[in-house]
Motif scaffolding. Structure first.
Motif, PDB file in Angstrom:
ATOM      1  N   ARG A  65       0.852  -1.189   0.000  1.00  0.00           N
ATOM      2  CA  ARG A  65       0.000   0.000   0.000  1.00  0.00           C
ATOM      3  C   ARG A  65       0.890   1.242   0.000  1.00  0.00           C
ATOM      4  NH1 ARG A  65      -3.994  -0.030   4.890  1.00  0.00           N
ATOM      5  NH2 ARG A  65      -1.988   0.068   5.972  1.00  0.00           N
ATOM      6  N   VAL A  66       0.400   2.311  -0.598  1.00  0.00           N
ATOM      7  CA  VAL A  66       1.157   3.556  -0.663  1.00  0.00           C
ATOM      8  C   VAL A  66       0.420   4.633   0.119  1.00  0.00           C
ATOM      9  CG1 VAL A  66       2.035   5.370  -2.180  1.00  0.00           C
ATOM     10  CG2 VAL A  66       2.174   2.975  -2.890  1.00  0.00           C
ATOM     11  N   SER A  67       1.087   5.183   1.123  1.00  0.00           N
ATOM     12  CA  SER A  67       0.502   6.263   1.906  1.00  0.00           C
ATOM     13  C   SER A  67       0.772   7.590   1.209  1.00  0.00           C
ATOM     14  CB  SER A  67       1.120   6.289   3.306  1.00  0.00           C
ATOM     15  OG  SER A  67       2.497   6.641   3.222  1.00  0.00           O
ATOM     16  N   LEU A  68       0.114   8.639   1.680  1.00  0.00           N
ATOM     17  CA  LEU A  68       0.365   9.974   1.133  1.00  0.00           C
ATOM     18  C   LEU A  68       1.817  10.368   1.351  1.00  0.00           C
ATOM     19  CD1 LEU A  68      -0.508  12.641  -0.143  1.00  0.00           C
ATOM     20  CD2 LEU A  68      -1.323  13.381   2.117  1.00  0.00           C
ATOM     21  N   GLU A  69       2.379   9.993   2.496  1.00  0.00           N
ATOM     22  CA  GLU A  69       3.781  10.306   2.784  1.00  0.00           C
ATOM     23  C   GLU A  69       4.696   9.642   1.766  1.00  0.00           C
ATOM     24  OE1 GLU A  69       6.972  10.190   6.506  1.00  0.00           O
ATOM     25  OE2 GLU A  69       5.141   9.005   6.597  1.00  0.00           O
ATOM     26  N   GLU A  70       4.449   8.382   1.446  1.00  0.00           N
ATOM     27  CA  GLU A  70       5.266   7.667   0.466  1.00  0.00           C
ATOM     28  C   GLU A  70       5.096   8.271  -0.925  1.00  0.00           C
ATOM     29  OE1 GLU A  70       5.234   3.214   2.520  1.00  0.00           O
ATOM     30  OE2 GLU A  70       3.562   3.855   1.264  1.00  0.00           O
ATOM     31  N   PHE A  71       3.871   8.599  -1.267  1.00  0.00           N
ATOM     32  CA  PHE A  71       3.568   9.199  -2.563  1.00  0.00           C
ATOM     33  C   PHE A  71       4.285  10.548  -2.703  1.00  0.00           C
ATOM     34  CE2 PHE A  71       0.607  11.242  -5.660  1.00  0.00           C
ATOM     35  CZ  PHE A  71       0.539  10.240  -6.613  1.00  0.00           C
ATOM     36  N   THR A  72       4.257  11.340  -1.620  1.00  0.00           N
ATOM     37  CA  THR A  72       4.901  12.651  -1.630  1.00  0.00           C
ATOM     38  C   THR A  72       6.411  12.522  -1.689  1.00  0.00           C
ATOM     39  OG1 THR A  72       3.064  13.576  -0.341  1.00  0.00           O
ATOM     40  CG2 THR A  72       5.107  14.849  -0.393  1.00  0.00           C
ATOM     41  N   GLU A  73       6.963  11.564  -0.950  1.00  0.00           N
ATOM     42  CA  GLU A  73       8.415  11.342  -0.948  1.00  0.00           C
ATOM     43  C   GLU A  73       8.901  11.025  -2.358  1.00  0.00           C
ATOM     44  OE1 GLU A  73      12.202  11.004   0.972  1.00  0.00           O
ATOM     45  OE2 GLU A  73      10.278  11.777   1.674  1.00  0.00           O
ATOM     46  N   TYR A  74       8.154  10.212  -3.070  1.00  0.00           N
ATOM     47  CA  TYR A  74       8.504   9.867  -4.449  1.00  0.00           C
ATOM     48  C   TYR A  74       8.582  11.130  -5.309  1.00  0.00           C
ATOM     49  CZ  TYR A  74       7.859   8.111  -9.210  1.00  0.00           C
ATOM     50  OH  TYR A  74       7.997   7.871 -10.560  1.00  0.00           O
ATOM     51  N   TYR A  75       7.593  12.000  -5.189  1.00  0.00           N
ATOM     52  CA  TYR A  75       7.563  13.185  -6.033  1.00  0.00           C
ATOM     53  C   TYR A  75       8.543  14.264  -5.576  1.00  0.00           C
ATOM     54  CZ  TYR A  75       4.041  11.541  -9.195  1.00  0.00           C
ATOM     55  OH  TYR A  75       3.393  10.828 -10.173  1.00  0.00           O
ATOM     56  N   LYS A  76       8.982  14.216  -4.329  1.00  0.00           N
ATOM     57  CA  LYS A  76      10.072  15.105  -3.921  1.00  0.00           C
ATOM     58  C   LYS A  76      11.334  14.754  -4.692  1.00  0.00           C
ATOM     59  CE  LYS A  76       8.610  16.066   0.851  1.00  0.00           C
ATOM     60  NZ  LYS A  76       8.920  15.810   2.287  1.00  0.00           N
ATOM     61  N   ASN A  77      11.577  13.467  -4.847  1.00  0.00           N
ATOM     62  CA  ASN A  77      12.747  13.028  -5.600  1.00  0.00           C
ATOM     63  C   ASN A  77      12.616  13.364  -7.079  1.00  0.00           C
ATOM     64  OD1 ASN A  77      13.940  11.997  -3.288  1.00  0.00           O
ATOM     65  ND2 ASN A  77      13.175   9.937  -3.603  1.00  0.00           N
ATOM     66  N   ILE A  78      11.423  13.169  -7.623  1.00  0.00           N
ATOM     67  CA  ILE A  78      11.188  13.505  -9.027  1.00  0.00           C
ATOM     68  C   ILE A  78      11.362  15.007  -9.245  1.00  0.00           C
ATOM     69  CG2 ILE A  78       9.428  13.636 -10.843  1.00  0.00           C
ATOM     70  CD1 ILE A  78      10.420  10.820 -10.447  1.00  0.00           C
ATOM     71  N   ALA A  79      10.773  15.804  -8.354  1.00  0.00           N
ATOM     72  CA  ALA A  79      10.767  17.259  -8.516  1.00  0.00           C
ATOM     73  C   ALA A  79      12.153  17.872  -8.404  1.00  0.00           C
ATOM     74  CB  ALA A  79       9.840  17.888  -7.477  1.00  0.00           C
ATOM     75  N   SER A  80      13.083  17.172  -7.771  1.00  0.00           N
ATOM     76  CA  SER A  80      14.422  17.734  -7.566  1.00  0.00           C
ATOM     77  C   SER A  80      15.125  18.046  -8.871  1.00  0.00           C
ATOM     78  CB  SER A  80      15.277  16.775  -6.732  1.00  0.00           C
ATOM     79  OG  SER A  80      15.544  15.587  -7.452  1.00  0.00           O
ATOM     80  N   SER A  81      14.746  17.357  -9.944  1.00  0.00           N
ATOM     81  CA  SER A  81      15.404  17.576 -11.240  1.00  0.00           C
ATOM     82  C   SER A  81      14.519  18.364 -12.203  1.00  0.00           C
ATOM     83  CB  SER A  81      15.787  16.227 -11.869  1.00  0.00           C
ATOM     84  OG  SER A  81      14.633  15.426 -12.064  1.00  0.00           O
ATOM     85  N   ILE A  82      13.401  18.927 -11.701  1.00  0.00           N
ATOM     86  CA  ILE A  82      12.492  19.719 -12.538  1.00  0.00           C
ATOM     87  C   ILE A  82      12.434  21.133 -11.973  1.00  0.00           C
ATOM     88  CG2 ILE A  82      10.133  19.960 -13.410  1.00  0.00           C
ATOM     89  CD1 ILE A  82       9.800  16.957 -13.100  1.00  0.00           C
ATOM     90  N   ASP A  83      13.021  22.074 -12.680  1.00  0.00           N
ATOM     91  CA  ASP A  83      13.102  23.446 -12.177  1.00  0.00           C
ATOM     92  C   ASP A  83      11.833  24.249 -12.434  1.00  0.00           C
ATOM     93  OD1 ASP A  83      15.731  23.090 -11.266  1.00  0.00           O
ATOM     94  OD2 ASP A  83      16.569  23.585 -13.224  1.00  0.00           O
TER      95      ASP A  83
END
Length: 213
Positions: free
Chosen positions: A173-191
């Motif tokens: 299962r994916v919690s909101l925290e896990e979902f957000t953590e994933y997109y923090k990593n994705i967003a790091s390379s998108i200015d």
């Protein structure tokens, strides 16, 4: 024989070293963030979520960051914000990756709420099967894996990003925290915020004008 990359980082100040290090990691996208987290986790034998300067130096070498040996102490000190002689992995992530701004966080939360069709606060196979087109996955088309296997792997991808930080086990299962953590990593390379918004819409059809995949 020293390399050109090593010569370029001689006698560089802490701000320039942090930028160089950050640019190296971000150039690899989310994989760069996850890769360095994985290295830290391997070296963190006692589970303290901290690294010594020696361990940090080895991580820099293994990850081919281009930081010269003589600049490692300067970079380490710049990341060691509480000056306790160790590098806290959460401190490091904040310095390299940062947090999602309000606009991006709102999009991530909007996506999660849309996918969480039963309002349970967790995403499971049933939640994502209508949003993620597993039947279009090459392995499903070729008969190598079932749609459910692909969906489970998709969920595990989101869980893995938080598991590296929290040392938790996957539960399917994916919690909101896990979902957000994933997109923090994705967003790091998108200015660009607009590009991030476009990516989120294309991924999860937030505006209702994108095809699910």
């Amino acid at each position: 024989m020293e390399t050109a990359g090593a010569r370029q980082t001689r006698n560089v100040g802490p701000d320039a070293l942090i930028k160089l290090f950050r640019d190296k990691i971000k150039a690899r996208g989310a994989r760069g963030i996850v890769g360095i987290q994985r290295l830290f986790k391997i070296m963190d034998d006692d589970g303290s979520k901290t690294l010594s300067e020696q361990e940090f130096a080895k991580a820099c070498r293994d990850f081919k960051t281009g930081i010269s040996e003589e600049n490692i102490p300067t970079l380490f000190a710049a990341f060691d914000t509480n000056r306790d002689g160790t590098l806290n992995i959460d401190e490091f992530l904040m310095a390299i990756r940062g947090e999602l701004n309000k606009k991006r966080l709102s999009l991530v939360e909007q996506a999660f709420q849309k996918i969480d069709q039963d309002g349970s606060g967790y995403l499971d196979v049933n939640d994502i099967k209508d949003s993620y087109r597993a039947d279009k996955h090459p392995d499903v088309i070729e008969g190598k894996r079932t749609e459910e296997q692909v969906l489970i792997e998709f969920l595990e991808t989101f869980e893995a990003h938080l598991n590296l930080r929290e040392n938790t086990e996957s539960d399917g299962r994916v919690s909101l925290e896990e979902f957000t953590e994933y997109y923090k990593n994705i967003a790091s390379s998108i200015d660009n915020d607009d590009y991030f918004a476009l990516m989120m819409n294309n991924s999860w059809n937030l505006r209702g004008d994108a095809s699910p995949y």
